[in-house]
Design a protein around this motif. Sequence first.
Motif, PDB file in Angstrom:
ATOM      1  N   GLY A 197     117.527  76.325  -1.919  1.00  0.00           N
ATOM      2  CA  GLY A 197     117.105  75.755  -0.801  1.00  0.00           C
ATOM      3  C   GLY A 197     117.237  74.165  -1.078  1.00  0.00           C
ATOM      4  O   GLY A 197     117.554  73.538  -2.347  1.00  0.00           O
ATOM      5  N   VAL A 198     117.200  73.304   0.090  1.00  0.00           N
ATOM      6  CA  VAL A 198     117.353  71.902  -0.090  1.00  0.00           C
ATOM      7  C   VAL A 198     116.463  71.117  -0.753  1.00  0.00           C
ATOM      8  O   VAL A 198     116.987  70.285  -1.907  1.00  0.00           O
ATOM      9  CB  VAL A 198     117.404  71.306   1.363  1.00  0.00           C
ATOM     10  N   ALA A 199     115.135  71.554  -0.613  1.00  0.00           N
ATOM     11  CA  ALA A 199     114.038  70.555  -1.513  1.00  0.00           C
ATOM     12  C   ALA A 199     114.155  70.854  -2.953  1.00  0.00           C
ATOM     13  O   ALA A 199     114.117  69.986  -3.730  1.00  0.00           O
ATOM     14  CB  ALA A 199     112.763  71.002  -1.038  1.00  0.00           C
ATOM     15  N   VAL A 200     114.320  72.026  -3.184  1.00  0.00           N
ATOM     16  CA  VAL A 200     114.148  72.543  -4.839  1.00  0.00           C
ATOM     17  C   VAL A 200     115.589  71.909  -5.423  1.00  0.00           C
ATOM     18  O   VAL A 200     115.470  71.403  -6.450  1.00  0.00           O
ATOM     19  CB  VAL A 200     114.092  74.018  -4.947  1.00  0.00           C
ATOM     20  N   ALA A 201     116.809  72.132  -4.779  1.00  0.00           N
ATOM     21  CA  ALA A 201     117.939  71.636  -5.550  1.00  0.00           C
ATOM     22  C   ALA A 201     118.028  70.200  -5.441  1.00  0.00           C
ATOM     23  O   ALA A 201     118.198  69.643  -6.625  1.00  0.00           O
ATOM     24  CB  ALA A 201     119.283  72.119  -4.595  1.00  0.00           C
ATOM     25  N   THR A 202     117.368  69.489  -4.409  1.00  0.00           N
ATOM     26  CA  THR A 202     117.590  67.981  -4.249  1.00  0.00           C
ATOM     27  C   THR A 202     116.538  67.473  -5.508  1.00  0.00           C
ATOM     28  O   THR A 202     116.619  66.457  -6.174  1.00  0.00           O
ATOM     29  CB  THR A 202     117.055  67.496  -3.012  1.00  0.00           C
ATOM     30  N   VAL A 203     115.228  68.060  -5.605  1.00  0.00           N
ATOM     31  CA  VAL A 203     114.478  67.515  -6.508  1.00  0.00           C
ATOM     32  C   VAL A 203     115.006  67.663  -8.194  1.00  0.00           C
ATOM     33  O   VAL A 203     114.537  66.884  -8.876  1.00  0.00           O
ATOM     34  CB  VAL A 203     112.931  68.296  -6.591  1.00  0.00           C
ATOM     35  N   ILE A 204     115.511  68.984  -8.234  1.00  0.00           N
ATOM     36  CA  ILE A 204     116.191  69.277  -9.794  1.00  0.00           C
ATOM     37  C   ILE A 204     117.144  68.315  -9.947  1.00  0.00           C
ATOM     38  O   ILE A 204     117.303  67.800 -11.136  1.00  0.00           O
ATOM     39  CB  ILE A 204     116.425  70.592  -9.770  1.00  0.00           C
ATOM     40  N   ALA A 205     117.964  67.937  -8.977  1.00  0.00           N
ATOM     41  CA  ALA A 205     119.259  67.181  -9.146  1.00  0.00           C
ATOM     42  C   ALA A 205     118.619  65.889  -9.534  1.00  0.00           C
ATOM     43  O   ALA A 205     118.923  65.050 -10.586  1.00  0.00           O
ATOM     44  CB  ALA A 205     119.988  67.161  -8.016  1.00  0.00           C
ATOM     45  N   LEU A 206     118.191  65.119  -8.842  1.00  0.00           N
ATOM     46  CA  LEU A 206     117.512  63.942  -8.778  1.00  0.00           C
ATOM     47  C   LEU A 206     116.572  63.552  -9.670  1.00  0.00           C
ATOM     48  O   LEU A 206     116.287  62.468 -10.350  1.00  0.00           O
ATOM     49  CB  LEU A 206     117.166  63.373  -7.287  1.00  0.00           C
ATOM     50  N   GLY A 207     115.736  64.705 -10.052  1.00  0.00           N
ATOM     51  CA  GLY A 207     114.892  64.480 -10.952  1.00  0.00           C
ATOM     52  C   GLY A 207     114.954  64.478 -12.485  1.00  0.00           C
ATOM     53  O   GLY A 207     114.708  63.973 -13.221  1.00  0.00           O
ATOM     54  N   SER A 208     116.169  65.170 -12.468  1.00  0.00           N
ATOM     55  CA  SER A 208     116.785  65.360 -13.881  1.00  0.00           C
ATOM     56  C   SER A 208     117.814  64.221 -14.195  1.00  0.00           C
ATOM     57  O   SER A 208     117.976  63.706 -15.249  1.00  0.00           O
ATOM     58  CB  SER A 208     117.721  66.655 -14.277  1.00  0.00           C
ATOM     59  N   ALA A 209     118.205  63.337 -13.004  1.00  0.00           N
ATOM     60  CA  ALA A 209     119.392  62.399 -13.228  1.00  0.00           C
ATOM     61  C   ALA A 209     118.819  61.134 -13.744  1.00  0.00           C
ATOM     62  O   ALA A 209     119.465  60.693 -14.886  1.00  0.00           O
ATOM     63  CB  ALA A 209     119.696  61.869 -11.802  1.00  0.00           C
ATOM     64  N   PRO A 210     117.451  60.700 -13.732  1.00  0.00           N
ATOM     65  CA  PRO A 210     117.186  59.526 -14.586  1.00  0.00           C
ATOM     66  C   PRO A 210     116.722  59.913 -16.061  1.00  0.00           C
ATOM     67  O   PRO A 210     116.910  59.093 -16.774  1.00  0.00           O
ATOM     68  CB  PRO A 210     115.617  59.245 -13.748  1.00  0.00           C
TER      69      PRO A 210
END
Length: 317
Positions: free
Chosen positions: A114-127
């Motif tokens: 899903g959009v929300a989960v994938a976005t949060v995992i990707a951008l949450g792990s990036a920093p």
Amino acid sequence: MPNRTSHLSPARPAAAGPRPARSGFCGGPAPILASAVLWGTTGTAATLAPAGAPAAAIGCAGLALGGILLFLTSRGARSLPAACTGRERWLLVPGALAVAGYPVTFYPAVARTGVAVATVIALGSAPVFAGLLSWLGGRARPTARWTAATAAAVLGCTLLVLGPELAGRATPMDLTGVALAACAGLSYALYSLVGGRLITHGHPSGAVMGVLFGAAGLLVLPLVLFAGPHWLATARGASVAVYLALFTVCLAYRLFGHGLRRTPASAATSLTLAEPAVAAVLGVTVLGERLPAASWSGLAVLALGLVLLAFPGNRGR
């Protein structure tokens, strides 16, 4: 980009010479937040693509068109490789590969989780990846303020995603999708660090973004053709691809490159956690999705972390 002496404070480009420093909000965080807003529209735009369009092909088509356009319209992009030192030219290779790797991993992750989960995992792990790569590279250690702000932003994103589950509407989690989203976060952190290092060495931000994304566009072009470009022949498919190319790639990354001149890559990747917030708001207002109270609380915590990152207080020039 952090340096050895300033921890997470922006470094002045070495070859830029003396000039007035735009060190406030508009000098770095504002363009990065603007790019995050544009990126936050990708999920909504993708829903308008034809039903038969492969998820990865949508992102790769936008990157191929937008990346090549960014290269052709960026001043100094063609001469950048010649202007780079040998070590800097080698940095362009992993940078371009990381840019190409983002849509290849992120869009399949969206299809699985899903959009929300994938976005949060990707951008949450990036920093987290950006801070660790900076530390391992001997550039700097994260400051306490950056750590606290990033923790608040990641916590806010977590609440944003887990809100429906906390409200009793749990959905199964696809571990392959989670791994793909984390790989997208690593790709994002890597090309942010590469771009930030080249920019702080005095190379024009537009040229750096143009070369990285132009090369990445060429790398993913065969994937678009292999996946079947028939959906691009429709009015809806072409409109989605053009929007993604012009606004979420060409304009957004030009703004992002400009912001990296005055903002460390580790802080920049944290600032772009605004993207899932924008995506959530669009989901509610445009797509008719509903968010429980826990998700709205997550948005508030996320906003607090972004404020801490965008207004880091008084810093020496």
